[in-house]
Write a protein that holds these residues in place. Structure first.
Motif, PDB file in Angstrom:
ATOM      1  N   ALA A  98     -26.068   2.901   7.791  1.00 36.69           N
ATOM      2  CA  ALA A  98     -26.950   1.929   8.452  1.00 36.69           C
ATOM      3  C   ALA A  98     -26.317   1.428   9.740  1.00 36.69           C
ATOM      4  O   ALA A  98     -26.987   1.310  10.771  1.00 36.69           O
ATOM      5  N   LEU A  99     -25.025   1.157   9.705  1.00 38.64           N
ATOM      6  CA  LEU A  99     -24.332   0.707  10.917  1.00 38.64           C
ATOM      7  C   LEU A  99     -24.289   1.815  11.970  1.00 38.64           C
ATOM      8  O   LEU A  99     -24.484   1.556  13.158  1.00 38.64           O
ATOM      9  N   LEU A 100     -24.045   3.046  11.534  1.00 43.09           N
ATOM     10  CA  LEU A 100     -24.030   4.165  12.482  1.00 43.09           C
ATOM     11  C   LEU A 100     -25.380   4.358  13.152  1.00 43.09           C
ATOM     12  O   LEU A 100     -25.454   4.606  14.359  1.00 43.09           O
ATOM     13  N   GLN A 101     -26.437   4.269  12.382  1.00 46.31           N
ATOM     14  CA  GLN A 101     -27.767   4.438  12.948  1.00 46.31           C
ATOM     15  C   GLN A 101     -28.000   3.412  14.053  1.00 46.31           C
ATOM     16  O   GLN A 101     -28.499   3.744  15.128  1.00 46.31           O
ATOM     17  N   GLU A 102     -27.606   2.180  13.796  1.00 44.37           N
ATOM     18  CA  GLU A 102     -27.751   1.138  14.799  1.00 44.37           C
ATOM     19  C   GLU A 102     -26.807   1.368  15.982  1.00 44.37           C
ATOM     20  O   GLU A 102     -27.176   1.176  17.133  1.00 44.37           O
ATOM     21  N   ALA A 103     -25.597   1.804  15.692  1.00 46.15           N
ATOM     22  CA  ALA A 103     -24.606   2.016  16.749  1.00 46.15           C
ATOM     23  C   ALA A 103     -25.066   3.063  17.748  1.00 46.15           C
ATOM     24  O   ALA A 103     -24.923   2.876  18.968  1.00 46.15           O
ATOM     25  N   PHE A 104     -25.611   4.161  17.250  1.00 45.58           N
ATOM     26  CA  PHE A 104     -25.990   5.247  18.154  1.00 45.58           C
ATOM     27  C   PHE A 104     -27.219   4.921  18.988  1.00 45.58           C
ATOM     28  O   PHE A 104     -27.541   5.637  19.924  1.00 45.58           O
ATOM     29  N   ASP A 105     -27.884   3.813  18.694  1.00 46.08           N
ATOM     30  CA  ASP A 105     -28.938   3.326  19.585  1.00 46.08           C
ATOM     31  C   ASP A 105     -28.338   2.629  20.803  1.00 46.08           C
ATOM     32  O   ASP A 105     -29.022   2.418  21.790  1.00 46.08           O
ATOM     33  N   GLN A 106     -27.057   2.271  20.709  1.00 48.39           N
ATOM     34  CA  GLN A 106     -26.417   1.482  21.763  1.00 48.39           C
ATOM     35  C   GLN A 106     -25.232   2.179  22.419  1.00 48.39           C
ATOM     36  O   GLN A 106     -24.782   1.763  23.475  1.00 48.39           O
ATOM     37  N   SER A 107     -24.673   3.188  21.778  1.00 45.52           N
ATOM     38  CA  SER A 107     -23.419   3.774  22.232  1.00 45.52           C
ATOM     39  C   SER A 107     -23.333   5.227  21.782  1.00 45.52           C
ATOM     40  O   SER A 107     -23.879   5.587  20.748  1.00 45.52           O
ATOM     41  N   ALA A 108     -22.631   6.026  22.556  1.00 45.80           N
ATOM     42  CA  ALA A 108     -22.439   7.432  22.181  1.00 45.80           C
ATOM     43  C   ALA A 108     -21.104   7.658  21.484  1.00 45.80           C
ATOM     44  O   ALA A 108     -20.791   8.785  21.107  1.00 45.80           O
ATOM     45  N   LEU A 109     -20.316   6.600  21.305  1.00 43.53           N
ATOM     46  CA  LEU A 109     -19.023   6.733  20.649  1.00 43.53           C
ATOM     47  C   LEU A 109     -18.817   5.561  19.708  1.00 43.53           C
ATOM     48  O   LEU A 109     -18.979   4.399  20.092  1.00 43.53           O
ATOM     49  N   VAL A 110     -18.468   5.881  18.448  1.00 41.77           N
ATOM     50  CA  VAL A 110     -18.163   4.869  17.441  1.00 41.77           C
ATOM     51  C   VAL A 110     -16.773   5.169  16.913  1.00 41.77           C
ATOM     52  O   VAL A 110     -16.446   6.317  16.611  1.00 41.77           O
ATOM     53  N   THR A 111     -15.964   4.131  16.795  1.00 40.06           N
ATOM     54  CA  THR A 111     -14.583   4.290  16.350  1.00 40.06           C
ATOM     55  C   THR A 111     -14.344   3.526  15.050  1.00 40.06           C
ATOM     56  O   THR A 111     -15.110   2.630  14.690  1.00 40.06           O
ATOM     57  N   VAL A 112     -13.259   3.885  14.372  1.00 41.06           N
ATOM     58  CA  VAL A 112     -12.769   3.136  13.220  1.00 41.06           C
ATOM     59  C   VAL A 112     -11.249   3.167  13.262  1.00 41.06           C
ATOM     60  O   VAL A 112     -10.647   4.022  13.919  1.00 41.06           O
ATOM     61  N   HIS A 113     -10.659   2.244  12.548  1.00 43.95           N
ATOM     62  CA  HIS A 113      -9.214   2.270  12.354  1.00 43.95           C
ATOM     63  C   HIS A 113      -8.983   2.325  10.852  1.00 43.95           C
ATOM     64  O   HIS A 113      -9.078   1.310  10.157  1.00 43.95           O
ATOM     65  N   ALA A 114      -8.734   3.522  10.357  1.00 42.79           N
ATOM     66  CA  ALA A 114      -8.509   3.707   8.925  1.00 42.79           C
ATOM     67  C   ALA A 114      -7.125   3.167   8.574  1.00 42.79           C
ATOM     68  O   ALA A 114      -6.128   3.584   9.145  1.00 42.79           O
ATOM     69  N   GLY A 115      -7.089   2.240   7.634  1.00 39.76           N
ATOM     70  CA  GLY A 115      -5.828   1.603   7.282  1.00 39.76           C
ATOM     71  C   GLY A 115      -4.964   2.375   6.306  1.00 39.76           C
ATOM     72  O   GLY A 115      -3.801   2.052   6.120  1.00 39.76           O
ATOM     73  N   ASN A 116      -5.539   3.407   5.670  1.00 40.59           N
ATOM     74  CA  ASN A 116      -4.763   4.177   4.707  1.00 40.59           C
ATOM     75  C   ASN A 116      -5.397   5.557   4.539  1.00 40.59           C
ATOM     76  O   ASN A 116      -6.468   5.833   5.082  1.00 40.59           O
ATOM     77  N   ALA A 117      -4.740   6.402   3.767  1.00 38.11           N
ATOM     78  CA  ALA A 117      -5.211   7.786   3.598  1.00 38.11           C
ATOM     79  C   ALA A 117      -6.579   7.846   2.923  1.00 38.11           C
ATOM     80  O   ALA A 117      -7.412   8.686   3.284  1.00 38.11           O
ATOM     81  N   GLY A 118      -6.847   6.955   1.980  1.00 38.65           N
ATOM     82  CA  GLY A 118      -8.150   6.936   1.327  1.00 38.65           C
ATOM     83  C   GLY A 118      -9.257   6.593   2.306  1.00 38.65           C
ATOM     84  O   GLY A 118     -10.333   7.206   2.288  1.00 38.65           O
ATOM     85  N   ALA A 119      -8.997   5.608   3.166  1.00 41.52           N
ATOM     86  CA  ALA A 119      -9.988   5.235   4.183  1.00 41.52           C
ATOM     87  C   ALA A 119     -10.190   6.378   5.173  1.00 41.52           C
ATOM     88  O   ALA A 119     -11.319   6.681   5.564  1.00 41.52           O
ATOM     89  N   ALA A 120      -9.098   7.032   5.562  1.00 40.48           N
ATOM     90  CA  ALA A 120      -9.204   8.167   6.486  1.00 40.48           C
ATOM     91  C   ALA A 120     -10.070   9.272   5.878  1.00 40.48           C
ATOM     92  O   ALA A 120     -10.936   9.845   6.557  1.00 40.48           O
ATOM     93  N   ALA A 121      -9.875   9.558   4.609  1.00 45.77           N
ATOM     94  CA  ALA A 121     -10.676  10.589   3.938  1.00 45.77           C
ATOM     95  C   ALA A 121     -12.148  10.188   3.905  1.00 45.77           C
ATOM     96  O   ALA A 121     -13.035  11.024   4.128  1.00 45.77           O
ATOM     97  N   PHE A 122     -12.418   8.905   3.652  1.00 41.55           N
ATOM     98  CA  PHE A 122     -13.803   8.429   3.646  1.00 41.55           C
ATOM     99  C   PHE A 122     -14.437   8.636   5.018  1.00 41.55           C
ATOM    100  O   PHE A 122     -15.540   9.170   5.130  1.00 41.55           O
ATOM    101  N   TRP A 123     -13.744   8.200   6.074  1.00 43.99           N
ATOM    102  CA  TRP A 123     -14.323   8.299   7.417  1.00 43.99           C
ATOM    103  C   TRP A 123     -14.506   9.757   7.831  1.00 43.99           C
ATOM    104  O   TRP A 123     -15.493  10.105   8.485  1.00 43.99           O
ATOM    105  N   MET A 124     -13.597  10.619   7.433  1.00 41.35           N
ATOM    106  CA  MET A 124     -13.768  12.037   7.754  1.00 41.35           C
ATOM    107  C   MET A 124     -14.976  12.610   6.999  1.00 41.35           C
ATOM    108  O   MET A 124     -15.738  13.398   7.560  1.00 41.35           O
ATOM    109  N   ALA A 125     -15.194  12.182   5.761  1.00 45.71           N
ATOM    110  CA  ALA A 125     -16.376  12.617   5.014  1.00 45.71           C
ATOM    111  C   ALA A 125     -17.653  12.088   5.663  1.00 45.71           C
ATOM    112  O   ALA A 125     -18.719  12.687   5.514  1.00 45.71           O
TER     113      ALA A 125
END
Length: 143
Positions: A98-125
């Motif tokens: 839901a956040l991504l859908q809204e983000a891409f209406d406003q920006s062509a680049l969305v970033t995250v800062h994954a705090g650990n390996a589990g978060a990194a795996a989630f964001w890559m998925a």
């Protein structure tokens, strides 16, 4: 059983302190930072979504402008948290999509800062790619 996403506008949900305490018990400080940021300046958030499952707050996630310099308009997903009892049911994915859908209406680049390996795996998925030499760990453009 139903999942409902609600845009947070004027104040954090009434049961936010319980979710924040749960995150703290797990060693996550992101909801404490969210409470501080919201208290200082709620307009910092381009969007903040709360997820309720059968009327109970089970997750939250937000999006702000990228705080670090970028050559283009960039938004950052942040403060995503889902209660342990609601994990592995797609709640984080629903909030993030839901956040991504809204983000891409406003920006062509969305970033995250994954705090650990589990978060990194989630964001890559979620379609994010590792970002080398940036002040964020992963980034995504619309497909």
């Amino acid at each position: 059983m139903s999942l409902q996403l609600v845009r947070v506008i004027d104040h954090l949900p009434t049961d936010f302190p319980a979710l924040q305490a749960e995150a703290e018990r797990e060693g996550h400080r992101n909801l404490t930072r969210l409470a501080q940021e919201w208290s200082a300046d709620p307009t910092e958030f381009v969007a903040l979504l709360a997820a309720f499952y059968d009327g109970r707050l089970v997750g939250i996630g937000g999006m702000t402008r990228e705080p670090d310099s970028s050559d283009e308009p960039t938004l950052r997903m942040r403060r995503l948290y889902v209660s342990p009892q609601a994990r592995r049911q797609g709640m984080a994915r629903v909030i993030a999509n839901a956040l991504l859908q809204e983000a891409f209406d406003q920006s062509a680049l969305v970033t995250v800062h994954a705090g650990n390996a589990g978060a990194a795996a989630f964001w890559m998925a979620m379609g994010f790619a590792p970002a080398e030499g940036r002040n964020w760990s992963h980034e995504r453009r619309p497909h």
